[in-house]
Design an enzyme around this catalytic site. Structure first.
Site, short mmCIF file in Angstrom:
data_model
loop_
_atom_site.label_atom_id
_atom_site.label_comp_id
_atom_site.label_asym_id
_atom_site.label_seq_id
_atom_site.Cartn_x
_atom_site.Cartn_y
_atom_site.Cartn_z
N ASP A 108 37.30 31.24 41.39
CA ASP A 108 37.09 30.93 42.77
C ASP A 108 38.20 30.35 43.62
OD1 ASP A 108 35.85 31.35 45.32
OD2 ASP A 108 34.49 29.90 44.91
N ASP A 338 41.57 35.70 50.37
CA ASP A 338 40.42 35.37 49.28
C ASP A 338 40.41 36.38 48.30
OD1 ASP A 338 38.39 33.70 48.11
OD2 ASP A 338 36.96 34.99 49.44
#
Length: 457
Positions: A108, A338
């Site tokens: 992540d 992201d």
């Protein structure tokens, strides 16, 4: 829908010390045929729709407030760190301890802490892999609560006596109310590389989770943080692989399940192997903002063909007046990049300008998304609806996006823009990053882009 936590990376086990040359490993999309979550009974369109839903949920978590306790080091274990995202799109296999125990965690870029479920488990979600038992590892060491490493946590607590010191206990609660609580420790991580030579990473800080719950899938074991904070894997590898560099190259997923692309893993590289340079490479500064977990860039404009649209957002010009659209090209750090968010999110006024320009440029019938997530869709059975090159003008770096980066087929006769408006947060998502080498340099504070065929990397 199963909202599984943030992106997972897939690594295979190694046993060679990491060095300044770095290493490259596989990065597996959760919807590829290589993933344990792949379900052949679900259509490609449904998988896309689910990924878009996860994007919206994830984006909402980027703007949650901070929950704090009365002190940064308290005697209470019921403390919480900054609420951050817990869903993502890529997977990672690592091995922890000596002898190594394989775990599957969520890779992540939207969080920092590395953690896995550990024995003894006071409260754990069901998982298929065996729980990590720190007592069976000769290289496990808990961190004292008064150590410098403990201060890296947003909130920490002095826990139980472990040998000669009180442990540093952590607690993270994510935006979907998933959580992990346990002990901060150091351990040897073993990661497999594409060369087949195992890489051993000693003394990696991680969370040994004894209380964990929420929307975690039983195939997983925890989370691998790749954010910008000091506890992330990317930051911790700065010394061992040299320079705090990593990069990835994301493979596009084909709509046909038999397409060989669906059997290909994306790649992630660390150290010198993660440098993005050479012909076609462009770089933009990373902007330091709070929280340091997220990677902030400055987007100055977007062009549709030759038509340049200045970045703007809605902002009130005085206390009692309605919000008006204002240009904010000089507003540094106005967008987060992201890999765990599928869609790209843009401020509403800026997004409206983009939609207007695309309507003029594309000669196809505009229709509504029957699923109600995407805002700009066209009716067409043709693979080519004349999508112009869309250029993202980051500060110092023009990134030319192709149709695969900006549009997706959502039905046999429906093509939609994979960018949506958001008044809360701007995010440059992973579809926009497909077929680029995307490199992060945590020392020089830059992100670089280089066009590439990721199926060949």
């Amino acid at each position: 829908m199963n909202h599984f936590p943030l992106a997972l990376l897939a690594f295979f086990i190694l046993l060679t010390q990491a060095n300044s040359h770095g290493f490259t490993a596989d990065l597996i999309h959760r919807d590829s045929t290589l993933s344990p979550w792949y379900n052949s009974s679900v259509s490609h369109y449904d998988r896309l729709h689910d990924a878009f839903c996860r994007s919206v949920t994830r984006a909402n978590r980027f703007v949650k407030p901070i929950i704090t306790s009365s002190s940064s080091l308290s005697s209470s274990a019921d403390i919480q760190s900054r609420i951050i995202s817990s869903n993502g799109e890529y997977l990672m296999n690592v091995s922890i301890g000596t002898p190594p125990v394989e775990v599957l965690g969520i890779a992540d870029t939207g969080s920092d802490l590395i953690w896995t479920q550990c024995k003894p488990c006071k409260q754990c979600f069901n998982q298929k892999p065996p729980l990590f038992d720190p007592k069976k590892s000769s290289t496990y060491r808990s961190i004292p609560c008064q150590s410098n490493s403990c201060t890296y946590l947003e909130e920490a607590a002095c826990g139980t006596q472990d040998n000669e010191h009180e442990t540093c206990d952590y607690s993270y609660r994510y935006g979907d109310r998933s959580f992990t609580r346990g002990t901060l420790a150091v351990e040897t991580f073993t990661i497999g590389s594409t060369t087949g030579r195992p890489v051993s990473l000693p003394k990696i800080l991680f969370g040994c989770g004894h209380q964990n719950g929420g929307t975690f899938d039983e195939s997983g074991s925890g989370l691998i943080g790749l954010g910008g904070g000091p506890l992330s894997l990317a930051s911790q590898l700065t010394k061992s692989t040299g320079g705090g560099k990593f990069s990835y190259c994301l493979v596009p997923l084909a709509s046909n399940s038999k397409n060989p692309n669906n059997n290909l893993a994306s790649k992630i590289s660390f150290g010198s192997a993660g440098i993005v340079s050479g012909a076609g490479a462009v770089s933009t500064p990373l902007v330091a903002k709070v929280p340091d977990t997220f990677y902030y860039l400055t987007l100055e404009a977007i062009s549709v063909g030759e038509k340049r649209l200045a970045y703007k957002t809605k902002s009130p010009n005085c206390k009692d007046s309605p919000a008006v659209a204002v240009a904010v090209a000089g507003n540094e750090g106005n967008i987060i990049i992201d890999s765990g968010t599928t869609l790209t999110f843009l401020p509403p006024g800026f997004y409206d300008d983009l939609v207007s320009a695309l309507e003029v440029a594309i000669n196809a019938e505009r229709v509504s998304d029957p699923r109600g997530i995407l805002s700009l869709c066209f009716r067409s059975e043709s693979d080519d609806i004349g999508v112009p090159v869309i250029t993202a003008h980051f500060k110092g770096a023009d990134v030319k996006l192709q149709a695969v980066n900006t549009f997706a087929r959502m039905e046999d006769d429906l093509v939609c823009l994979t960018m949506i408006p958001s008044s809360d947060v701007a995010i440059f998502g992973n579809l926009a990053q497909i077929n680029f080498l995307v490199g992060y340099d945590l020392e020089d504070r830059t992100v670089s882009f280089k066009p590439a065929d990721c199926t060949k990397h």
